[in-house]
Design a protein around this motif. Structure first.
Motif, PDB file in Angstrom:
ATOM      1  N   ALA A  61      -3.071   5.097   0.897  1.00 49.51           N
ATOM      2  CA  ALA A  61      -3.771   3.978   0.264  1.00 49.51           C
ATOM      3  C   ALA A  61      -4.027   2.939   1.349  1.00 49.51           C
ATOM      4  O   ALA A  61      -3.066   2.458   1.985  1.00 49.51           O
ATOM      5  N   ASN A  62      -5.297   2.638   1.581  1.00 51.62           N
ATOM      6  CA  ASN A  62      -5.674   1.713   2.660  1.00 51.62           C
ATOM      7  C   ASN A  62      -4.916   1.997   3.957  1.00 51.62           C
ATOM      8  O   ASN A  62      -4.339   1.109   4.578  1.00 51.62           O
ATOM      9  N   MET A  78       0.820  -1.213   0.000  1.00 54.28           N
ATOM     10  CA  MET A  78       0.000   0.000   0.000  1.00 54.28           C
ATOM     11  C   MET A  78       0.859   1.270   0.000  1.00 54.28           C
ATOM     12  O   MET A  78       0.475   2.283  -0.577  1.00 54.28           O
ATOM     13  N   ASN A 121     -11.071  11.611   2.626  1.00 56.14           N
ATOM     14  CA  ASN A 121     -10.108  11.589   1.532  1.00 56.14           C
ATOM     15  C   ASN A 121      -8.793  12.185   2.020  1.00 56.14           C
ATOM     16  O   ASN A 121      -8.711  13.370   2.331  1.00 56.14           O
ATOM     17  N   ILE A 148      -9.004  -0.490  -2.963  1.00 54.19           N
ATOM     18  CA  ILE A 148      -8.094   0.544  -2.444  1.00 54.19           C
ATOM     19  C   ILE A 148      -8.880   1.784  -2.022  1.00 54.19           C
ATOM     20  O   ILE A 148      -9.570   2.400  -2.819  1.00 54.19           O
ATOM     21  N   GLU A 149      -8.754   2.105  -0.734  1.00 55.99           N
ATOM     22  CA  GLU A 149      -9.421   3.279  -0.177  1.00 55.99           C
ATOM     23  C   GLU A 149      -8.408   4.396   0.037  1.00 55.99           C
ATOM     24  O   GLU A 149      -7.240   4.133   0.297  1.00 55.99           O
ATOM     25  N   VAL A 150      -8.882   5.635  -0.035  1.00 53.96           N
ATOM     26  CA  VAL A 150      -8.009   6.775   0.248  1.00 53.96           C
ATOM     27  C   VAL A 150      -8.460   7.523   1.506  1.00 53.96           C
ATOM     28  O   VAL A 150      -8.054   8.652   1.737  1.00 53.96           O
ATOM     29  N   TRP A 165      -7.220   7.581  -8.871  1.00 54.53           N
ATOM     30  CA  TRP A 165      -7.910   6.671  -7.943  1.00 54.53           C
ATOM     31  C   TRP A 165      -9.241   6.222  -8.553  1.00 54.53           C
ATOM     32  O   TRP A 165      -9.587   5.031  -8.522  1.00 54.53           O
ATOM     33  N   LEU A 170       0.539   7.497  -6.213  1.00 54.89           N
ATOM     34  CA  LEU A 170      -0.436   8.600  -6.230  1.00 54.89           C
ATOM     35  C   LEU A 170       0.272   9.932  -5.979  1.00 54.89           C
ATOM     36  O   LEU A 170       0.008  10.931  -6.665  1.00 54.89           O
ATOM     37  N   LEU A 189      -7.566   2.662 -10.060  1.00 53.82           N
ATOM     38  CA  LEU A 189      -7.320   1.821  -8.879  1.00 53.82           C
ATOM     39  C   LEU A 189      -8.577   1.028  -8.524  1.00 53.82           C
ATOM     40  O   LEU A 189      -9.696   1.520  -8.650  1.00 53.82           O
ATOM     41  N   VAL A 206       1.548   1.999  -3.519  1.00 52.40           N
ATOM     42  CA  VAL A 206       0.391   2.600  -4.204  1.00 52.40           C
ATOM     43  C   VAL A 206       0.281   4.085  -3.819  1.00 52.40           C
ATOM     44  O   VAL A 206       0.073   4.954  -4.671  1.00 52.40           O
ATOM     45  N   ALA A 207       0.438   4.366  -2.522  1.00 51.19           N
ATOM     46  CA  ALA A 207       0.341   5.755  -2.062  1.00 51.19           C
ATOM     47  C   ALA A 207       1.434   6.609  -2.702  1.00 51.19           C
ATOM     48  O   ALA A 207       1.191   7.745  -3.123  1.00 51.19           O
TER      49      ALA A 207
END
Lengths: 397, 397
Positions: free
Chosen positions: A260-261, A160, A222, A208-210, A200, A167, A204, A163-164
């Motif tokens: 990310a998560n 994660m 967010n 995957i949550e922000v 996102w 972003l 994505l 992923v972050a």
């Protein structure tokens, strides 16, 4: 939704080992970052507390309000999820969390146990309230125990963080492009937010949550964040952006925090507008040189403080001995600012799985000189990995 | 930047009157929402605590880390701003906040005073730390005292609530348009965020910030928030949006929370996709009828609980007696969720300057029925004002 609701998390074993060492029989946590750490569940809103009960022996229990029951079961990785409160037809352990927590602690045989709670985040009133539920129990401060376990990231957390960081890199590219096109601080901010949110939205997966972690009076739906500070506004360090266009000869700092998560990455860059005065170019070049000296020692076995010492020496040699910062980074993960600093006193030795920001920087207000460059670094088995990969160096627009 | 750094805030006089009544000689607060309430300063990041000292007699003092010193002086409305810590050439009262706070309390003659701190938010460790600074002082819980003062909004707060509501309305229009165009939950989320941020960027002055209040491990740089939940996902109440398109016959909830200079507004709507089954239409129509019954009593002198009783009666008459919600709204302002609920027990009588959400809603999971409509309401001298003005009613797309 979480990425994987079944695999065991090594962090739970690490926590249990640390608890055994400290003689703690169970952790009881209300801190949003820590209930998530031990359960994988982020309800986003915390006006109804989420309570995590992790005994040294036996199964953990996650206690949530009835209206979060389905969500918690679906998203978290804790088998035993219980509910309190009244909502629709959900069966609960009682109308409020204290009676449910009391029943759980009794059921687990923890009525006279040593219970760890985080004294640095558990409010005074709640601490007292839990003590009253189990008057024969002893209470210990588990803040540092959990913070230290968080130093090493598990595989799901590292995934994660990547992923972050991706972003954050997209957000940085968009902000630099907006400034290069003559945009204001706010225009660069908004271009960056749009780039991250569009990615996102379209690229994505649902898993995957922000969302970030909220408090008692709100939530953080967010956590993709940008701020841009130009000229002398760099000395604010953090502030909302305004409708100001950087002028020729100035520098401008772009700060991106992405999540990310629940896992954060940080990417910060300094952009120079046209031909900046020598004093500003020299500050940036000094910082870039120090970063180059630090890079090879970012590997398992190096004391984290060594990174600070290299910075201090480099700044002193370059004549900036009056401007040595108090720290040159911090650990990062579930928190955008986790609790270990890259300073001269920290006792941490680098190990694979550690995640921190590398951000030696200069602030010389009386000369109008400031730099802001930060990357998110993962320590690997044989060295390190820059998770943020935006172009670095001297960025002139 | 704040809108107005000079005018006196009536809230300070209200706080002092409440302190006199409770025999509290000074408030000491670390809670981000409350240090902002009493000072007008939001540093966005709170990893270095901001401390507000408000004595019943004499001048208040704001204590900030040296790196926030210039920012705090510029943005806050407290004359006496002091600094701790080490940063650049700023002169400070000492390297850490406890020694600075100890000196301030001693200087103000509060060494043996009765000091109010918020037990519901001050961490256990910090509470103990402050007690040790002034061992002869007595400590009282000031949580409820401050929460009750926050019930009435000052003119500067009302002005910002209107700005926040305007942002929320723009976000709502954009989300509805995205859904009407066949968008997913996430597409509607992102369209809404873009609309709010573009408006802030291009139409709102530098004096208006959209930062919210962060915690110990991070900040909330941008508090403009949207989430969209379609179909049975409405039972989640709060979750990050996914790439799901609502289907014909479903309803979909849009939640918008906006903030302007620390003051929040909430706007929530339910959208129906095509011809929804009678059970869903009937639930929405029942709620709309109840809102119409509530509207005329929203004026000074009405007990807040009366709004709940009307809802309970209306839902019972319509056959929803098994689905009465626990509350139908909450006060709002510096918190997106302030601490008074629109329930049957609250002892609040409506007064001009009160700000709350009106959100009687239904959740009937076993029938797949849910509604979500919320507005931000200001009580005025002779009635009320809907600050959120998005089209209401039965929105079919």
């Amino acid at each position: 939704m979480s990425l994987d609701t079944t695999s065991p998390r090594p962090r739970i074993a690490r926590l249990k080992a640390a608890m055994a060492e400290k003689g703690i029989d169970a952790l009881v946590s209300f801190k949003p970052e820590h209930t998530f750490y031990m359960s994988g569940f982020n309800p986003v809103l915390y006006s109804h507390p989420v309570v995590m009960i992790l005994p040294a022996e036996g199964e953990p229990t996650l206690l949530v309000h009835a209206l979060r029951d389905a969500h918690g079961r679906d998203e978290g990785f804790v088998e035993d999820t219980r509910a309190y409160g009244v909502w629709s037809t959900t069966k609960t352990m009682g109308p409020t969390w204290p009676e449910a927590l009391q029943a759980i602690l009794t059921e687990k045989g923890l009525g006279a146990a040593t219970i760890g709670m985080e004294a640095d985040s558990t409010p005074m009133a709640r601490w007292t309230q839990v003590q009253a539920l189990v008057p024969d129990a002893k209470f210990a401060d588990s803040s540092k125990l959990i913070d230290r376990c968080r130093l090493i990231k598990d595989a799901d957390e590292i995934e994660m963080a990547r992923v972050a960081a991706g972003l954050a890199d997209l957000g940085m590219d968009a902000a630099i492009a907006a400034l290069a096109a003559g945009g204001t601080e706010r225009e660069a901010h908004t271009a960056s937010l749009i780039a991250m949110n569009e990615h996102w939205t379209h690229a994505l997966p649902d898993t995957i949550e922000v969302a970030d972690f909220g408090g008692l009076e709100g939530g953080m739906v967010n956590g993709l964040a940008t701020w841009v500070l130009s000229g002398d506004r760099m000395f604010r360090n953090c502030d909302n952006s305004i409708a100001r266009k950087p002028e020729q000869g100035e520098t401008c700092a772009i700060f991106i925090w992405a999540v990310a998560n629940g896992i954060h990455a940080e990417n910060e860059r300094t952009v120079a507008f046209g031909a900046v005065p020598d004093k500003r170019r020299r500050a940036l070049e000094t910082i870039l040189k120090i970063r180059e000296e630090i890079t090879p020692v970012m590997k398992p076995g190096t004391p984290l403080a060594e990174l600070y010492h290299i910075t201090k020496r480099g700044l002193t040699e370059a004549g900036y001995e009056a401007n040595i910062p108090g720290r040159i980074g911090h650990t990062i993960g579930i928190g955008a600012h986790e609790h270990f600093s890259l300073d001269g006193k920290t006792d941490v030795i680098l190990e694979p799985g550690m995640l921190f920001t590398l951000e030696p920087n200069l602030r010389v207000p009386d000369q109008g000189v400031a730099t802001q460059i930060s990357d998110t670094i993962l320590i690997t088995e044989d060295g390190h990995d820059f998770l943020t990969k935006s172009r670095g160096g001297y960025i002139e627009v």
